[in-house]
Design an enzyme around this catalytic site. Structure first.
Site, mmCIF file in Angstrom:
data_model
loop_
_atom_site.group_PDB
_atom_site.id
_atom_site.type_symbol
_atom_site.label_atom_id
_atom_site.label_comp_id
_atom_site.label_asym_id
_atom_site.label_seq_id
_atom_site.Cartn_x
_atom_site.Cartn_y
_atom_site.Cartn_z
ATOM 1 C CB VAL A 47 -0.894 0.001 1.074
ATOM 2 C CG1 VAL A 47 -1.876 1.273 1.050
ATOM 3 C CG2 VAL A 47 -2.006 -1.198 1.045
ATOM 4 C CB VAL A 56 -13.266 -0.174 6.649
ATOM 5 C CG1 VAL A 56 -14.507 -0.812 6.528
ATOM 6 C CG2 VAL A 56 -12.978 0.148 8.198
ATOM 7 N N GLY A 78 -10.655 -1.447 1.601
ATOM 8 C CA GLY A 78 -9.681 -0.909 0.665
ATOM 9 C C GLY A 78 -10.262 0.226 -0.064
ATOM 10 C CD GLU A 83 -2.483 -9.544 4.469
ATOM 11 O OE1 GLU A 83 -1.335 -9.158 4.095
ATOM 12 O OE2 GLU A 83 -3.542 -8.942 3.802
ATOM 13 C CG ASP A 85 -8.973 -8.171 7.371
ATOM 14 O OD1 ASP A 85 -8.020 -7.570 7.633
ATOM 15 O OD2 ASP A 85 -9.832 -8.198 6.646
ATOM 16 C CE LYS A 112 -10.494 -5.253 6.049
ATOM 17 N NZ LYS A 112 -10.598 -6.057 5.029
HETATM 18 N N1 HSE Z 1 -6.682 -9.176 3.312
HETATM 19 C C1 HSE Z 1 -7.671 -8.342 3.468
HETATM 20 C C2 HSE Z 1 -8.655 -9.088 2.451
HETATM 21 C C3 HSE Z 1 -7.411 -6.872 2.731
HETATM 22 O O1 HSE Z 1 -8.453 -9.920 1.934
HETATM 23 O O2 HSE Z 1 -9.941 -8.364 2.466
HETATM 24 C C4 HSE Z 1 -6.828 -6.021 3.883
HETATM 25 O O3 HSE Z 1 -7.847 -5.994 5.105
#
Ligand code: HSE
Length: 436
Positions: free
Chosen positions: A17, A135, A137, A193, A204, A208
């Site tokens: 990023v 949140v 992208g 990741e 993750d 969010k």
């Molecule tokens: N790894 C996350 C996803 C993006 O797959 O949505 C970053 O939060």
């Protein structure tokens, strides 16, 4: 014509990023200058390892390995935190705010864990934190909730907010892939990741969801008060049974205000949704968020929830916002990122939340098994909506899929634990909510 001096940016992190931010700031610099009235200039970039080979070359004259170089440089007005993790990032953001440097971050885990403290400090310092990239992208959902829907009581937010899980579930349902195979593909394509634990265990998405729920309801929600389940237990046969029944499996974040009690339901779980619901058509790595407000009604936001360019688009929008608004805080017109208030209640215990359910058990193929399962459900007044047992199963063990009627989560969980303990059940039952 430029009326202000350049905005000097300190960039912490030059990973996927961070590199995207640098690349796209350069690519669209003229446009940004025209729109904000300022040049957005990266003055320093802090990385752990300057020698690492990168797709976007690191500009050698701007590089440092010391985060303090960003804090101690009086010319830097904005610190962009893209180093990830919660410890060094927390110290960096705190130090920046104490120096009255604006913060832009994409770090959802940091905000979910320390949001209350950081936003209080931002308010005290009259220095904002921007976090659009934290949140979904590239989807501009933070500004939507903070600004565009400010005149609404948010009734619910339902989101597919982890691209990796959505990709895996889509490939299992439509490509016939097994869970491990689909996860491998997601890794190869760079969606997951290197360590995809937080993607697939639901956290993750939960980070969010905490941010969205806190913005929607004015109190920073503690992580231990929300219920989180990942997709690890979902198997290809579950996506296929769901398909036969007219549903699709999604990892859903559900945030809902219960107007009668004022309680807020916040949870992340793999769930079945009917194929005719709009979120069912969100496939692959895409994200979508359905927000219902009492004034606006239903609104839907769709786009790339991860990746270098979409996420850097959100960071750059924060930088442009900061460039345009600098100075407003001193006059009392600015906002620092999160406005706490006491208009709503506490998170609702997951045990009390109600829905329909999908249940799959792998059971001995002999008479009386279904009756034992039905008896346990009946004792707890859990109704059965439908049952499937395909004929083409192997000789000894048969999958049985039951769709269960509305019931409280806590009662269903306890009853399924009892079903799982029956002698005739060969594997841990798989069960999921069915969202109405
Ligand atoms: N790894 C996350 C996803 C993006 O797959 O949505 C970053 O939060």
């Amino acid at each position: 014509m430029l009326t202000h001096p350049p905005l000097q940016i300190g960039l912490a992190g030059f990973g996927n990023v961070g590199a995207g931010v640098y690349k796209n700031l350069f690519k669209n610099r003229e446009l940004l200058r025209e729109r904000t009235g300022r040049d957005l200039q990266v003055r320093k970039i802090v990385v752990r390892d300057p020698s690492k080979v990168r797709d976007v070359p690191l500009p050698a004259d701007l590089v440092s390995t010391d985060l303090d170089d960003l804090i101690n440089d009086p010319e830097i007005e904005i610190v962009v935190e893209l180093i990830g993790g919660t410890e060094r990032a927390f110290e960096l953001v705190k130090s920046a705010l104490l120096q009255k440097k604006i913060v832009v971050t994409g770090n959802k885990a940091l905000l979910a864990e320390h949001g209350r403290e950081l936003f209080a400090l931002a308010e005290q310092q009259k220095t904002p934190i921007y976090f659009e990239a934290a949140v979904a992208g590239g989807i501009p959902i933070i500004k939507t909730v903070q600004e565009s829907l400010i005149g609404n009581h948010i009734e619910s937010v339902t989101g597919i907010i982890n691209g990796t899980c959505n990709y895996i579930l889509t490939r299992m349902a439509e490509g016939g892939l097994g869970y491990e195979e689909a996860l491998g593909e997601a890794k190869d394509l760079g969606y997951a990741e290197a360590d995809p634990t937080l993607d697939i265990n639901g956290w993750d998405a939960a980070h969010k969801a905490i941010i969205l729920a806190s913005l929607s309801y004015g109190c920073w929600l503690p992580a231990d008060e929300i219920f989180v389940e990942g997709i690890e237990k979902v198997r290809r046969k579950d996506t296929q049974f769901a398909d036969k029944l007219g549903y699709t499996v999604k990892l859903l974040a559900v945030i809902q205000l219960h107007t009668d009690s004022g309680a807020i339901e916040v949870r992340v779980q793999p769930s079945l949704i009917s194929k005719d619901q709009i979120l069912a058509s969100v496939k692959g790595v895409y994200n979508a968020i359905l927000v219902c407000g009492d004034v606006v009604g239903e609104t839907l936001f769709y786009g790339s929830g991860a990746g270098q360019d979409p996420t850097s688009s959100s960071v750059i929008s924060d930088l442009a916002d900061a460039a345009s608004r600098r100075g407003q805080l001193e006059t009392g017109n600015g906002r620092t990122g999160f406005v706490p208030h006491g208009l709503y209640g506490r998170p609702m215990p997951v045990e009390d939340t109600i829905s329909k359910y999908y249940l799959r058990v792998e059971a001995d193929d002999r008479p009386g098994v279904l009756a034992q399962i039905a008896t346990l459900l009946g004792k707890q007044e859990i109704g059965i909506l439908s049952v499937i047992q395909p004929e083409d199963h192997d000789e000894e063990v048969a999958p049985i899929v039951l769709m269960l009627h509305y019931a409280p989560f806590g009662v269903v969980r306890d009853t399924i634990a009892k079903i799982g303990a029956l002698d005739c059940i060969r594997e841990e039952p798989v069960w999921m909510r069915v969202e109405g």
